[in-house]
Design an enzyme around this catalytic site. Structure first.
Site, PDB file in Angstrom:
ATOM      1  N   HIS A  17       0.780  -1.246   0.000  1.00 32.52           N
ATOM      2  CA  HIS A  17       0.000   0.000   0.000  1.00 32.52           C
ATOM      3  C   HIS A  17       0.812   1.298   0.000  1.00 32.52           C
ATOM      4  CE1 HIS A  17      -3.124  -2.839   1.018  1.00 32.52           C
ATOM      5  NE2 HIS A  17      -2.703  -2.990   2.240  1.00 32.52           N
TER       6      HIS A  17
ATOM      7  N   ASP B 176       3.675  -8.584   1.059  1.00 33.80           N
ATOM      8  CA  ASP B 176       4.247  -9.366   2.158  1.00 33.80           C
ATOM      9  C   ASP B 176       3.411 -10.573   2.549  1.00 33.80           C
ATOM     10  OD1 ASP B 176       2.233  -7.737   3.193  1.00 33.80           O
ATOM     11  OD2 ASP B 176       3.532  -6.750   4.669  1.00 33.80           O
TER      12      ASP B 176
END
Length: 486
Positions: free
Chosen positions: A80, A236
């Site tokens: 993000h 991730d």
């Protein structure tokens, strides 16, 4: 040999993995987070690159023959983050991170401007996502917005420096709100809503596909025999899933990192954003996943450890009396950075409830462990409404080292929790697997295999019943605190 690089929030970690999938060595470089205002969170992209160079330099010095033989390199990264580049590809401002909450008003404006936003992206507009951050920059830093030519996610900025290529992949891109998540391509509708076009976006490849090759000067720096292929990589959580082989429908895990994730792999795009469930692409083709996300997990334990002046998280947890589980008079709402699932409330804040003169550090620590577990229970219920009902969950992330915490989570979720053999492999290990896939063209199922289960923690039936009652009380706290704030 393959390398995996994880651009985390607190550190850059690089691992060296051999052809049998064994981790040969690892190196880590600490990172700092800047918080210029309450609810803001930023990081200097130059620090990521410093960490990459430092960790690979370290591995090359200690394992020169193995580094020379590296054929594939994969990237994992915090999702993000908005890294804004100008015409010369220089960074225009610090990266606005995933846990930054400044763009609440822009989220509401985006949803009003694009009523189909949840159907396109699979998600509600939340301040953590990238698109609202750009909308905020457009309003509050118009000169920087006007100078912006490219927006890259953290790991993709590192890729640019490694390869010279501007590339992303669907698992990370799905967290921007600019991706048509079902079609796995950029949405011109969503880009236009933030004043951007396709030219501002990197090209997309799948996470297991090649995105470029290491630049020649870097190959020479590390004395590599040939320039490794750099894979598309993954966000991730998707990289963590690749690392533990969570690529089949129904595979599930709970991640106890800085933030917390309850993940379930799906074979199709199945959005259900009304309860804050994320529907994202996986890092391999034709695969998606659903996630419940809480913004403070292991970071909440770190916070309370500092608050009470304990020597370490482990030392504080060791002071907890296990007999108090499910009977602790102190409760904790773990919303130190706002919350996503199920509340989608960036203004939510943490609270201890039930404190007395008798309350001590161990009571606060237990309340934090239980509060995070209750937040995962919120995620589990939201995922069930979205059609995902796991029968067991693997545990990953730094917090998974605590047996007490896993026992609490097993009881609260009323699900077996599996601790995997080989320790906490993390996103860097999954990235190395993706690097291998890109270099060799093997099938994901041949590489992203499941590690053995070292231990299964089954829910204690009596404890699960006590936590069922406590969870009912926990759920009443947030609406009342929200009423007080408003």
């Amino acid at each position: 040999m393959n390398l995996g690089i994880d651009i985390g929030t607190s550190s850059v970690k690089t691992v060296l993995v051999d052809a049998d999938g064994r981790q040969i060595a690892a190196a880590e470089h600490a990172l700092e987070v800047s918080r210029p205002h309450d609810g803001w969170s930023e990081q200097d992209p130059a620090a990521w690159w410093e960490g990459v160079l430092a960790t690979i330099d370290s591995l090359a010095a200690k394992h020169p023959a193995e580094i020379a033989a590296v054929e594939g390199l994969g990237l994992s990264g915090q999702m993000h983050g908005a890294t804004l580049l100008g015409a010369d590809d220089r960074v225009l401002r610090p990266c606005i991170l995933w846990n930054d909450g400044r763009s609440g008003a822009e989220c509401a404006a985006l949803e009003a401007a694009v009523p189909d936003l949840p159907a396109i992206t699979g998600n509600r507009a939340m301040p953590g996502f990238t698109a609202p951050k750009l909308a905020w920059v457009r309003t509050h830093e118009p000169d920087i917005f006007a100078a912006t030519r490219t927006v890259l996610l953290p790991k993709d900025y590192v890729r640019l420096l490694l390869t010279g290529e501007k590339v992303s992949e669907p698992s990370d891109a799905a967290g921007t709100l600019w991706l048509d998540t079902g079609a796995r391509r950029w949405s011109e509708t969503m880009l236009a809503a933030t004043g951007l076009g396709l030219e501002a976006m990197p090209r997309l490849v799948e996470g297991s596909e090649p995105s470029g090759a290491l630049r020649e000067e870097l190959r020479q720096r590390w004395n590599m025999t040939k320039a490794p292929i750099v894979a598309g990589g993954a966000g991730d959580n998707a990289a963590g899933a690749i690392g533990i082989g969570a690529i089949g429908t129904g595979d599930a895990f709970v991640s106890l990192g800085t933030s917390g994730v309850l993940w379930v792999t799906t074979d199709a795009f199945r959005p259900n954003p009304s309860r804050g469930v994320h529907a994202f692409c996986h890092a391999i083709p034709k695969t998606w996943h659903q996630m419940g996300v809480i913004l403070s997990a292991a970071s909440a334990l770190t916070w309370v450890t500092k608050l009470v002046g304990a020597e370490s998280e482990a030392a504080l947890v060791a002071r907890i009396d296990p007999a108090l589980r499910g009977a602790n008079p102190v409760m904790f709402e773990p919303y130190l950075s706002g919350e996503r699932t199920p509340h989608n409330d960036p203004e939510a804040r943490a609270a201890f409830i039930g404190l007395s003169h008798a309350s001590g550090p161990a009571d606060l620590a237990l309340a934090v462990l239980e509060g995070v577990a209750f937040a995962f229970k919120d995620c589990l219920d939201a995922l069930a409404e979205a059609g995902s009902r796991p029968t067991a969950v693997a545990a990953i992330g730094g917090g998974s080292r605590s047996t007490l915490w896993l026992e609490i989570i097993a009881a609260v979720l009323d699900l077996p929790v599996q601790r995997l053999a080989g320790g906490d492999l993390g996103g860097a290990y999954g990235a190395a697997r993706l690097g291998r896939l890109a270099a060799t063209g093997e099938a994901p199922s041949a590489v992203a295999t499941k590690p053995p289960i070292a231990e299964t923690i089954d829910p204690d039936r009596a404890l699960a019943a006590r936590y069922g009652h406590a969870f009912t009380t926990y759920r009443k706290i947030y609406p009342n605190l929200k009423d007080i704030r408003s």
